[in-house]
Write a protein that holds these residues in place. Structure first.
Motif, PDB file in Angstrom:
ATOM      1  N   THR B 133       0.863  -1.190   0.000  1.00 10.04           N
ATOM      2  CA  THR B 133       0.000   0.000   0.000  1.00 10.04           C
ATOM      3  C   THR B 133       0.895   1.234   0.000  1.00 10.04           C
ATOM      4  OG1 THR B 133      -0.092   0.415   2.390  1.00 10.04           O
ATOM      5  CG2 THR B 133      -1.646  -1.205   1.509  1.00 10.04           C
ATOM      6  N   THR B 134       0.329   2.326  -0.406  1.00 10.35           N
ATOM      7  CA  THR B 134       1.054   3.588  -0.315  1.00 10.35           C
ATOM      8  C   THR B 134       0.082   4.746  -0.390  1.00 10.35           C
ATOM      9  OG1 THR B 134       3.088   4.705  -0.974  1.00 10.35           O
ATOM     10  CG2 THR B 134       1.565   4.137  -2.753  1.00 10.35           C
ATOM     11  N   GLU B 135       0.641   5.958  -0.201  1.00  9.11           N
ATOM     12  CA  GLU B 135      -0.115   7.181  -0.423  1.00  9.11           C
ATOM     13  C   GLU B 135       0.538   7.899  -1.586  1.00  9.11           C
ATOM     14  OE1 GLU B 135       2.345   6.963   1.708  1.00  9.11           O
ATOM     15  OE2 GLU B 135       3.517   8.405   0.540  1.00  9.11           O
ATOM     16  N   THR B 136      -0.176   8.841  -2.191  1.00 14.32           N
ATOM     17  CA  THR B 136       0.458   9.702  -3.182  1.00 14.32           C
ATOM     18  C   THR B 136      -0.203  11.062  -3.157  1.00 14.32           C
ATOM     19  OG1 THR B 136       1.326   9.726  -5.446  1.00 14.32           O
ATOM     20  CG2 THR B 136      -0.991   9.156  -5.215  1.00 14.32           C
ATOM     21  N   ALA B 157      -2.352  -0.983  -3.601  1.00 14.60           N
ATOM     22  CA  ALA B 157      -3.454  -0.041  -3.345  1.00 14.60           C
ATOM     23  C   ALA B 157      -2.854   1.321  -3.002  1.00 14.60           C
ATOM     24  CB  ALA B 157      -4.332  -0.531  -2.192  1.00 14.60           C
ATOM     25  N   VAL B 158      -3.329   2.362  -3.680  1.00 13.00           N
ATOM     26  CA  VAL B 158      -2.786   3.715  -3.502  1.00 13.00           C
ATOM     27  C   VAL B 158      -3.859   4.649  -2.953  1.00 13.00           C
ATOM     28  CG1 VAL B 158      -1.685   5.677  -4.652  1.00 13.00           C
ATOM     29  CG2 VAL B 158      -1.343   3.369  -5.565  1.00 13.00           C
ATOM     30  N   TYR B 159      -3.571   5.316  -1.853  1.00 12.78           N
ATOM     31  CA  TYR B 159      -4.440   6.395  -1.378  1.00 12.78           C
ATOM     32  C   TYR B 159      -3.920   7.700  -1.964  1.00 12.78           C
ATOM     33  CZ  TYR B 159      -6.848   3.229   1.708  1.00 12.78           C
ATOM     34  OH  TYR B 159      -7.599   2.196   2.186  1.00 12.78           O
ATOM     35  N   MET B 160      -4.749   8.313  -2.795  1.00 12.90           N
ATOM     36  CA  MET B 160      -4.331   9.539  -3.474  1.00 12.90           C
ATOM     37  C   MET B 160      -5.045  10.738  -2.842  1.00 12.90           C
ATOM     38  SD  MET B 160      -4.490  10.383  -7.564  1.00 12.90           S
ATOM     39  CE  MET B 160      -3.613  11.809  -8.257  1.00 12.90           C
ATOM     40  N   VAL B 161      -4.282  11.755  -2.462  1.00 14.09           N
ATOM     41  CA  VAL B 161      -4.845  12.942  -1.820  1.00 14.09           C
ATOM     42  C   VAL B 161      -5.974  13.501  -2.693  1.00 14.09           C
ATOM     43  CG1 VAL B 161      -4.354  15.286  -1.024  1.00 14.09           C
ATOM     44  CG2 VAL B 161      -2.651  13.475  -0.707  1.00 14.09           C
ATOM     45  N   LYS B 162      -7.126  13.730  -2.077  1.00 11.72           N
ATOM     46  CA  LYS B 162      -8.337  14.039  -2.845  1.00 11.72           C
ATOM     47  C   LYS B 162      -8.182  15.244  -3.762  1.00 11.72           C
ATOM     48  CE  LYS B 162     -12.356  12.863  -0.993  1.00 11.72           C
ATOM     49  NZ  LYS B 162     -13.431  12.956   0.038  1.00 11.72           N
ATOM     50  N   ILE B 211      -1.210   8.962   4.233  1.00 13.47           N
ATOM     51  CA  ILE B 211      -0.273   8.021   4.862  1.00 13.47           C
ATOM     52  C   ILE B 211      -0.999   7.217   5.937  1.00 13.47           C
ATOM     53  CG2 ILE B 211       1.793   7.831   6.326  1.00 13.47           C
ATOM     54  CD1 ILE B 211       2.923  10.304   4.859  1.00 13.47           C
ATOM     55  N   SER B 212      -1.780   7.914   6.765  1.00 10.00           N
ATOM     56  CA  SER B 212      -2.529   7.211   7.820  1.00 10.00           C
ATOM     57  C   SER B 212      -3.371   6.094   7.216  1.00 10.00           C
ATOM     58  CB  SER B 212      -3.459   8.172   8.555  1.00 10.00           C
ATOM     59  OG  SER B 212      -2.730   9.192   9.199  1.00 10.00           O
ATOM     60  N   GLU B 213      -4.061   6.412   6.128  1.00 13.25           N
ATOM     61  CA  GLU B 213      -4.950   5.414   5.525  1.00 13.25           C
ATOM     62  C   GLU B 213      -4.167   4.229   4.954  1.00 13.25           C
ATOM     63  OE1 GLU B 213      -9.002   6.667   4.402  1.00 13.25           O
ATOM     64  OE2 GLU B 213      -7.892   8.068   3.107  1.00 13.25           O
ATOM     65  N   ALA B 214      -3.048   4.535   4.289  1.00 12.42           N
ATOM     66  CA  ALA B 214      -2.256   3.461   3.680  1.00 12.42           C
ATOM     67  C   ALA B 214      -1.626   2.566   4.742  1.00 12.42           C
ATOM     68  CB  ALA B 214      -1.183   4.062   2.774  1.00 12.42           C
ATOM     69  N   VAL B 215      -1.179   3.192   5.834  1.00  8.51           N
ATOM     70  CA  VAL B 215      -0.598   2.414   6.933  1.00  8.51           C
ATOM     71  C   VAL B 215      -1.671   1.513   7.550  1.00  8.51           C
ATOM     72  CG1 VAL B 215       0.301   2.595   9.296  1.00  8.51           C
ATOM     73  CG2 VAL B 215       1.254   4.040   7.485  1.00  8.51           C
ATOM     74  N   GLU B 216      -2.842   2.083   7.779  1.00  7.11           N
ATOM     75  CA  GLU B 216      -3.932   1.317   8.396  1.00  7.11           C
ATOM     76  C   GLU B 216      -4.281   0.098   7.546  1.00  7.11           C
ATOM     77  OE1 GLU B 216      -7.251   3.789   9.829  1.00  7.11           O
ATOM     78  OE2 GLU B 216      -8.556   2.040   9.546  1.00  7.11           O
ATOM     79  N   LEU B 217      -4.376   0.292   6.235  1.00  8.99           N
ATOM     80  CA  LEU B 217      -4.713  -0.832   5.353  1.00  8.99           C
ATOM     81  C   LEU B 217      -3.617  -1.894   5.384  1.00  8.99           C
ATOM     82  CD1 LEU B 217      -6.752  -1.959   3.259  1.00  8.99           C
ATOM     83  CD2 LEU B 217      -5.354  -0.897   1.477  1.00  8.99           C
ATOM     84  N   ALA B 218      -2.361  -1.442   5.346  1.00 13.49           N
ATOM     85  CA  ALA B 218      -1.245  -2.400   5.329  1.00 13.49           C
ATOM     86  C   ALA B 218      -1.260  -3.279   6.579  1.00 13.49           C
ATOM     87  CB  ALA B 218       0.087  -1.665   5.211  1.00 13.49           C
ATOM     88  N   MET B 219      -1.670  -2.710   7.714  1.00 16.93           N
ATOM     89  CA  MET B 219      -1.686  -3.466   8.962  1.00 16.93           C
ATOM     90  C   MET B 219      -2.809  -4.503   8.977  1.00 16.93           C
ATOM     91  SD  MET B 219       0.916  -2.078  10.272  1.00 16.93           S
ATOM     92  CE  MET B 219       1.009  -2.771  11.938  1.00 16.93           C
ATOM     93  N   GLN B 220      -3.805  -4.323   8.106  1.00 16.75           N
ATOM     94  CA  GLN B 220      -4.965  -5.222   8.137  1.00 16.75           C
ATOM     95  C   GLN B 220      -4.896  -6.344   7.121  1.00 16.75           C
ATOM     96  OE1 GLN B 220      -7.978  -2.341   7.541  1.00 16.75           O
ATOM     97  NE2 GLN B 220      -8.135  -1.773   9.697  1.00 16.75           N
TER      98      GLN B 220
END
Lengths: 454, 454
Positions: B133-136, B157-162, B211-220
């Motif tokens: 996972t990551t953020e961008t 899976a990428v969390y992209m800043v809205k 980052i928070s979202e990507a970290v949370e997903l990676a932990m799950q």
């Protein structure tokens, strides 16, 4: 995972362009004055083009034309471009074929179009021209010319085909960032534009119409010349730097291509990659296949007719001997805007007539399938135009697999598709369709053409 | 018109990354476990990152870390990148300064981010990880990682800043074309996202939240690791290939930079271009200035405070010793999405604290003015992020002109802006504005931070 680029040094940038006409046994038929139906002379082109370009357009004897030092200097901004062995794609296809591509997408504008834009702008500047006009389809040519015009201090007006103006707004912005004026075509700013808008109010434009508008404007503005990104002989000439570099790079790879492929709109990148290889066929009888990859929705080489036709929609240009669908042909709104053109230039048309090259058509969905495979395999998102060449290269590789034989395939990656992502979006969402023209459509269009031109 | 690129060969791609921490007299302070406030050990990072990345993160002794052969092999897709003498820009500015830029925009993704994406994906693959996972922000990192993940067969899976998800839809499409899943952040798919959306329903996101979202997903997700495109020590490490190449290329040019400039978001391209030059300052006392160019609207280095803070908005990461505006800082919606981050990584923060580098802030309109000048002079449309570096390079060149003295300026062109044309459109139309934070805003935010972290 392995990667192999074949890289040349700056000193290897060709010092001369290759003029294939000098080596053709059957020269292309002459272009004609539409009124008199007489062959046009070099001087007849001076009102429209720079003298240097006009001279190159008519040159049938010199196989090599020196590249001006100032042009080579600007080529160094991104040339030489890499030749790449597409190991990733080969692996994905599990083919015994060796696939190579010449990567013209590395230019700062993202396509091969700069090769001729710089040359044409240079010659105009040399001859004291201050303003230039042009047309552009997807915007690749317009973007390239915008930079070239800025580099040589010329004012530029670009007529951009309306469907692309809306599909690819970022290319419009690129032109504007370089300081060019961009007008959606058909527009109300020219007679040609007004006429077609009156006849067909919702017409989304074509390269043919945009050319008419750009030519019309050039004839009205003082000290202004018109420039064209494809079709004409001098444009093909400038693009041969692609194939001349690729020739050396294939030698570095220790291979010679069995088949060379370029996508085909007006012929600029196709000629660029293939003519230097066709030279071996013309002068040494070398056994090499050359394939123009065209859209199934705009199939002038596979289903058009060889005859004299106008280069533009309104009939402002000389009559050109071409494989054509008729200058009044309205191509479907495919995303490969650069391939939405009704005819092929006179050199390619003659080569086609003489059986020295082949053509293949590709449906829009197949091009995006090929593009996505290529992107995932090689990391480069290809332009929708270039994806036609990729699709044909994949066909060749699949045939090689069926035959269980090696085959060396070379294609030109004429540009990247980073500004065409809206098209990819539609493809991924399942919203893209194929467009095809029926035989009846083609026949009817050509019949009308007979009536106009005879 | 003259052009000069300095080109290396594939064999010159560095074989080792440079770990500046080994040469720092004052090492960065350790990262802390937020519960215990005790320094974290390498093993504490294993749940989140690959072991190799965790080891690199904590390595304070080895100045050189070998680059795996598989990573170098993929670097060859576009590396080495050119160093360019910006003659066009020099001429436009009429400056005695010599301006050089390292052109990282030539990567197929269009930015430097691939340098670390390939390394991180490789290590995950080596260790049997299947999902990442990551953020961008602007999407440069996400696009790069999408290709790297595909190259090594990882699901991403990428969390992209809205705000960027909407401003730069083409980068989303690029990620999807490479097969990645892209989610606009803040999203309802994580606790962190739901919380911030509940508190601020219209929040357009920030890197910290993503980052928070990507970290949370990676932990799950089982067998899943998190990857980050900036801030962390191992990312800076991977990016040093930029400066290591530039070092050799400046030698080819027969010059040594008086000043080296990189734009600054989390520090990845900045560290990449500057650390190999800072090495000469740290180990040989060489006189060289290094400048981080940051947005006036997100001025952590020029106006933030050095203290422990979270790397993300929700407080999932370890506490990092950083120059920060507070992890709860909500940056303005500038187009340089990659620079919208509240803090600087621990290495840069320590260098800053020790006076070994400087920072300069640039307003949004000034960055676009610089970008347009650069585009017209050099033919390359720069990314809004990189334009911060260009603006500071221009300032330096103008100072040199005022002093009437030569000055050798090197900056990193971290990426091109072909996918950021909507921003250029707004600039050309006069619709862009400057955003600045007031001293009161910064003070208030840091006060709140004190309450949370102490």
């Amino acid at each position: 995972m392995s990667t192999k680029k074949f890289l040349l040094e700056e000193k290897d940038i060709p010092t001369a362009w290759y003029n294939i006409v000098a080596d053709m046994k059957n020269k292309p038929l002459p272009i004609l004055n539409p009124q008199t139906k007489q062959p046009m002379k070099e001087e007849d082109l001076y009102p429209l083009f720079s003298k240097a370009a006009s001279h190159q357009e008519m040159n049938t004897t010199d196989a090599w034309i020196e590249i001006p030092e100032e042009v080579r200097e600007l080529y160094k901004v991104w040339r030489p471009t890499p030749l790449v062995r597409a190991y990733g794609l080969e692996k994905m296809l599990d083919t015994p074929a060796h696939i190579y591509f010449k990567n013209e997408s590395v230019s700062p504008i993202g396509s091969h179009k700069l090769n001729s834009a710089i040359a044409q702008a240079y010659y105009c500047k040399q001859e004291g021209v201050t303003n230039i006009t042009t047309e552009t389809g997807a915007g690749q040519w317009g973007a390239a010319l915008s930079y070239a015009a800025k580099a040589f201090g010329l004012e530029l007006a670009v007529y951009m085909v309306k469907v692309s103006y809306h599909q690819k707004p970022y290319r419009r912005s690129i032109m504007q960032t370089f300081g060019a004026q961009v007008i959606a075509s058909p527009s109300m700013s020219t007679k040609a534009g007004r006429k077609i808008l009156t006849d067909h109010p919702n017409y989304q434009g074509s390269l043919g119409t945009a050319i008419s508008e750009a030519v019309e404007l050039a004839m009205q503005v003082p000290n202004c010349k018109y420039t064209l990104g494809s079709v004409l002989n001098h444009v093909m000439l400038h693009q041969t730097v692609i194939g001349l570099e690729a020739e050396k790079q294939m030698e570095m790879a220790g291979e010679y291509p069995d088949v060379v492929i370029g996508c085909f709109g007006g012929g600029s990148n196709f000629s660029g990659i293939t003519f230097p290889f066709l030279r071996h066929k013309l002068t040494e009888g070398k056994d090499i296949r050359v394939i123009a990859a065209e859209p199934a929705s705009c199939p002038k080489l596979t289903r058009g007719q060889f005859q004299y036709d106008f280069g533009d929609e309104a009939g402002y240009t000389p009559l050109i001997p071409m494989f054509t669908l008729g200058h009044n042909f309205a191509p479907a709104n495919i995303h490969a805007g650069g391939l939405r053109y009704h005819g092929a230039g006179s050199i390619v048309s003659q080569l086609m007539k003489d059986g020295l090259m082949n053509a293949a058509d590709v449906k829009q969905l197949d091009t995006f399938k090929a593009a996505t495979m290529f992107a995932q395999a090689e990391g480069i998102i290809p332009a929708p135009e270039s994806s036609h060449a990729i699709a044909v290269a994949i066909r060749e590789a699949e045939e090689a697999k069926k035959e269980g034989k090696a085959r060396t395939i070379l294609f030109n990656l004429s540009g990247h598709g980073l500004i065409d992502m809206a098209a990819y979006d539609q493809y991924l969402a399942g919203d893209l369709t194929n467009y095809e023209v029926t035989d009846e459509d083609v026949a009817k269009n050509l019949e009308e053409l007979e009536k106009i031109i005879g």
